[in-house]
Write an enzyme that holds these catalytic residues in place. Structure first.
Site, mmCIF file in Angstrom:
data_model
loop_
_atom_site.group_PDB
_atom_site.id
_atom_site.type_symbol
_atom_site.label_atom_id
_atom_site.label_comp_id
_atom_site.label_asym_id
_atom_site.label_seq_id
_atom_site.Cartn_x
_atom_site.Cartn_y
_atom_site.Cartn_z
ATOM 1 N N GLU A 141 81.939 60.277 96.103
ATOM 2 C CA GLU A 141 82.482 61.565 96.543
ATOM 3 C C GLU A 141 81.399 62.460 97.152
ATOM 4 O O GLU A 141 81.660 63.227 98.067
ATOM 5 C CB GLU A 141 83.162 62.260 95.361
ATOM 6 C CG GLU A 141 84.442 61.536 94.954
ATOM 7 C CD GLU A 141 84.937 61.890 93.560
ATOM 8 O OE1 GLU A 141 84.338 61.382 92.587
ATOM 9 O OE2 GLU A 141 85.897 62.653 93.436
ATOM 10 N N HIS B 148 91.234 64.426 93.491
ATOM 11 C CA HIS B 148 90.407 63.245 93.797
ATOM 12 C C HIS B 148 90.535 62.851 95.271
ATOM 13 O O HIS B 148 90.322 61.687 95.627
ATOM 14 C CB HIS B 148 90.821 62.019 92.949
ATOM 15 C CG HIS B 148 90.579 62.154 91.488
ATOM 16 N ND1 HIS B 148 91.449 61.655 90.541
ATOM 17 C CD2 HIS B 148 89.560 62.716 90.797
ATOM 18 C CE1 HIS B 148 90.992 61.903 89.324
ATOM 19 N NE2 HIS B 148 89.849 62.554 89.456
ATOM 20 N N ARG C 117 81.504 70.939 96.616
ATOM 21 C CA ARG C 117 82.805 70.436 96.196
ATOM 22 C C ARG C 117 83.623 71.634 95.720
ATOM 23 O O ARG C 117 83.129 72.455 94.938
ATOM 24 C CB ARG C 117 82.634 69.459 95.036
ATOM 25 C CG ARG C 117 83.959 69.039 94.475
ATOM 26 C CD ARG C 117 83.799 68.373 93.148
ATOM 27 N NE ARG C 117 85.115 67.976 92.671
ATOM 28 C CZ ARG C 117 85.454 67.967 91.391
ATOM 29 N NH1 ARG C 117 84.589 68.338 90.470
ATOM 30 N NH2 ARG C 117 86.656 67.591 91.030
ATOM 31 N N ASN D 206 77.869 70.494 93.247
ATOM 32 C CA ASN D 206 79.133 70.563 92.508
ATOM 33 C C ASN D 206 78.911 71.552 91.364
ATOM 34 O O ASN D 206 78.300 71.213 90.349
ATOM 35 C CB ASN D 206 79.497 69.164 91.983
ATOM 36 C CG ASN D 206 80.835 69.155 91.270
ATOM 37 O OD1 ASN D 206 81.454 70.201 91.049
ATOM 38 N ND2 ASN D 206 81.285 67.973 90.893
ATOM 39 N N ASN E 22 87.309 59.269 83.955
ATOM 40 C CA ASN E 22 87.725 60.182 82.879
ATOM 41 C C ASN E 22 89.039 60.842 83.247
ATOM 42 O O ASN E 22 89.966 60.903 82.453
ATOM 43 C CB ASN E 22 86.657 61.248 82.661
ATOM 44 C CG ASN E 22 85.588 60.746 81.728
ATOM 45 O OD1 ASN E 22 85.865 59.961 80.820
ATOM 46 N ND2 ASN E 22 84.360 61.171 81.955
ATOM 47 N N ARG F 145 93.747 63.475 78.659
ATOM 48 C CA ARG F 145 94.927 64.143 79.231
ATOM 49 C C ARG F 145 96.162 63.258 79.083
ATOM 50 O O ARG F 145 96.074 62.042 79.251
ATOM 51 C CB ARG F 145 94.712 64.449 80.716
ATOM 52 C CG ARG F 145 93.793 65.629 80.953
ATOM 53 C CD ARG F 145 93.495 65.819 82.414
ATOM 54 N NE ARG F 145 92.085 65.573 82.685
ATOM 55 C CZ ARG F 145 91.539 65.532 83.891
ATOM 56 N NH1 ARG F 145 92.273 65.715 84.965
ATOM 57 N NH2 ARG F 145 90.249 65.308 84.044
ATOM 58 N N VAL G 98 86.340 53.447 85.174
ATOM 59 C CA VAL G 98 87.158 52.385 84.576
ATOM 60 C C VAL G 98 87.552 51.369 85.656
ATOM 61 O O VAL G 98 87.430 50.160 85.465
ATOM 62 C CB VAL G 98 88.421 52.968 83.899
ATOM 63 C CG1 VAL G 98 89.252 51.859 83.270
ATOM 64 C CG2 VAL G 98 88.045 54.008 82.857
HETATM 65 P P1 AMP Z 1 84.053 58.493 85.762
HETATM 66 O O1 AMP Z 1 84.863 59.692 85.403
HETATM 67 O O2 AMP Z 1 84.440 57.876 87.060
HETATM 68 O O3 AMP Z 1 82.567 58.705 85.641
HETATM 69 O O4 AMP Z 1 84.413 57.377 84.661
HETATM 70 C C1 AMP Z 1 83.972 57.517 83.335
HETATM 71 C C2 AMP Z 1 84.695 56.539 82.459
HETATM 72 O O5 AMP Z 1 84.505 55.191 82.937
HETATM 73 C C3 AMP Z 1 84.118 56.488 81.035
HETATM 74 O O6 AMP Z 1 84.735 57.425 80.216
HETATM 75 C C4 AMP Z 1 84.462 55.101 80.588
HETATM 76 O O7 AMP Z 1 85.686 55.149 79.907
HETATM 77 C C5 AMP Z 1 84.658 54.299 81.851
HETATM 78 N N1 AMP Z 1 83.708 53.187 81.957
HETATM 79 C C6 AMP Z 1 82.426 53.225 82.393
HETATM 80 N N2 AMP Z 1 81.882 51.990 82.320
HETATM 81 C C7 AMP Z 1 82.827 51.163 81.824
HETATM 82 C C8 AMP Z 1 82.876 49.764 81.506
HETATM 83 N N3 AMP Z 1 81.814 48.970 81.687
HETATM 84 N N4 AMP Z 1 84.039 49.275 81.005
HETATM 85 C C9 AMP Z 1 85.107 50.063 80.819
HETATM 86 N N5 AMP Z 1 85.127 51.380 81.094
HETATM 87 C C10 AMP Z 1 84.002 51.926 81.583
#
Ligand code: AMP
Length: 403
Positions: free
Chosen positions: A385, A180, A91, A7, A211, A241, A332
């Site tokens: 992914e 996505h 990617r 990536n 994110n 965003r 999240v």
């Molecule tokens: P991603 O882009 O899929 O890697 O998601 C990243 C986001 O997941 C981070 O900015 C956090 O806001 C959220 N995140 C990760 N772990 C947790 C958790 N235990 N509880 C709530 N949000 C989380």
């Protein structure tokens, strides 16, 4: 077959080395600060400790060379020689209308990705650097490109067109593409397999909440709508965003605040969302901590985030005339039981019943978090992914070998 998944960003590059016999990750890592004399290579062979190296890495070709060197390193390597790499999968964020599935890279594919630079100016040029860097280092190794947009190419015109002059679509390809896609594709297939039901018989909403965040309406196994649009700015409220806003706000704010196009773009992409409303953070973990400490702005940010997500789920249930399966995934979606609980609490009109105990458990892997009697099955499915990229690469290379 060993497949290297890449990536490539403009100043960073993530990689994973797969053995596709058992889909085992042999090693993973990233190169950061490409273009600087103090670039950082982080590398983790499976089951061993991470190694970090600071080096001058001025462009992507050197970055790939460094990755190949460490993968075959006498002490830390996982391959005997770089010729053990059978294919590379990349990617690519934007495939426009040209690509509705993954493809093997050739000159025509490269020309088409270049033609799409306008639609993804921050991403596609960087992916191209990655493709060219691999070609220079390993000219005989086939490469495959996997597009974030491809899965959503099944959307009907009523979903992908905007109600603005059609000439803008014909002349400039202004339409919804959605992103996505590899994640929505992966979790929807996995959800159906987990439930032991054919994907083609399910009405599903998949929520990729990280994110960046987007949801997709998946009817009979095909994406029929998704919240991100021509760019990944539309749709849900995200970390930084804005997601959906009244488009008239843009010229209004530009006039009032004397902002340039770039400044307003940056405001909507980098200084909005959870960050803007909470005034604290774009990270859901920090928002939740502040909520627990009684911070009113964090509560408002969370409420807006959850409300906007729930409205999308409801609208997709209406778009499909029903909902059988709701899937949460990404940072999240996989980890925030509070968010899932808040969303599901107000979807009871669909016959959805959350199993609060299952939802609050700190479990890993695919799991059901709705009750046995719930009309909608709610699942948490960790996304992967990179595995989709590795699988597509494997499938295409295998098919070419057999042809
Ligand atoms: P991603 O882009 O899929 O890697 O998601 C990243 C986001 O997941 C981070 O900015 C956090 O806001 C959220 N995140 C990760 N772990 C947790 C958790 N235990 N509880 C709530 N949000 C989380």
């Amino acid at each position: 077959m060993n497949i290297l998944v890449i990536n490539a960003g403009s100043s960073s590059l993530k990689f994973l080395m797969y053995n596709m016999v058992n889909e085992e990750v042999l090693a993973s890592g990233r190169v950061e600060r490409i273009g600087m004399d103090s670039a950082i290579l982080s590398y983790e062979p499976a089951g061993r400790t991470e190694i970090r190296e600071v080096a001058e890495i001025l462009e992507h070709t050197t970055a790939i060379r460094k990755v190949l060197d460490i993968l075959v390193h006498k002490e830390h390597g996982v391959l005997a020689s770089s010729s053990d790499i059978d294919a590379v999968g990349h990617r690519v964020v934007h495939g426009g209308e040209s690509f509705s599935s993954s493809v093997i890279v050739n000159e025509e594919v490269k020309r088409e990705i270049k033609r799409l630079f306008d639609l993804a100016p921050l991403h596609n040029p960087a992916h191209m650097l990655g493709i060219n860097a691999v070609e220079l280092n390993m000219p005989d190794v086939p490469q495959v490109v996997v597009f974030d947009t491809a899965f959503h190419q099944t959307m009907p015109a009523k979903s992908y067109l905007y109600p603005i002059p059609l000439v803008l679509y014909r002349k400039h390809q202004v339409r919804r593409y959605g992103f996505h896609g590899t994640s929505h594709d992966y979790v929807s297939e996995r959800a159906a397999r987990f439930l032991g039901k054919p994907l083609v018989e399910l009405k599903m909403v998949t929520c990729h909440i990280g994110n960046g965040a987007s949801c997709a309406a998946i009817l009979n196994g095909q994406s029929v709508d998704t919240s991100m649009g021509m760019t990944p700015l539309e749709g849900l409220m995200m970390g930084t965003r804005s997601g959906d806003i009244d488009p008239a706000i843009v010229p209004y704010v530009m006039g009032k605040e004397e902002l340039t196009m770039n400044e307003v773009n940056s405001m909507l992409n980098k200084h909005s969302g959870l960050m803007a409303i909470s005034g604290l953070s774009s990270d859901m973990r920090e928002i939740q901590q502040s909520m627990a400490a009684g911070d009113g702005s964090a509560v408002l940010a969370f409420d807006m985030y959850e409300y906007r997500l729930r409205k999308y789920i409801g609208s997709y249930a209406a778009a499909m005339n029903g909902l059988d399966v709701l899937v949460f995934t990404a940072g999240v979606g996989e980890n925030s039981s509070i968010l899932r609980e808040s969303v599901c609490r107000n979807l009871t009109f669909l016959g959805l019943e959350l199993d609060e105990e299952a939802n609050s458990q700190r479990a890993h892997g695919d799991r059901v978090i709705s009750t046995v009697g719930s009309r909608v099955t709610v699942l948490v499915i960790p996304t992967n992914e990179e595995l989709v990229i590795a699988r597509d690469t494997y499938r295409l290379i295998l098919a070419r070998q057999k042809a």
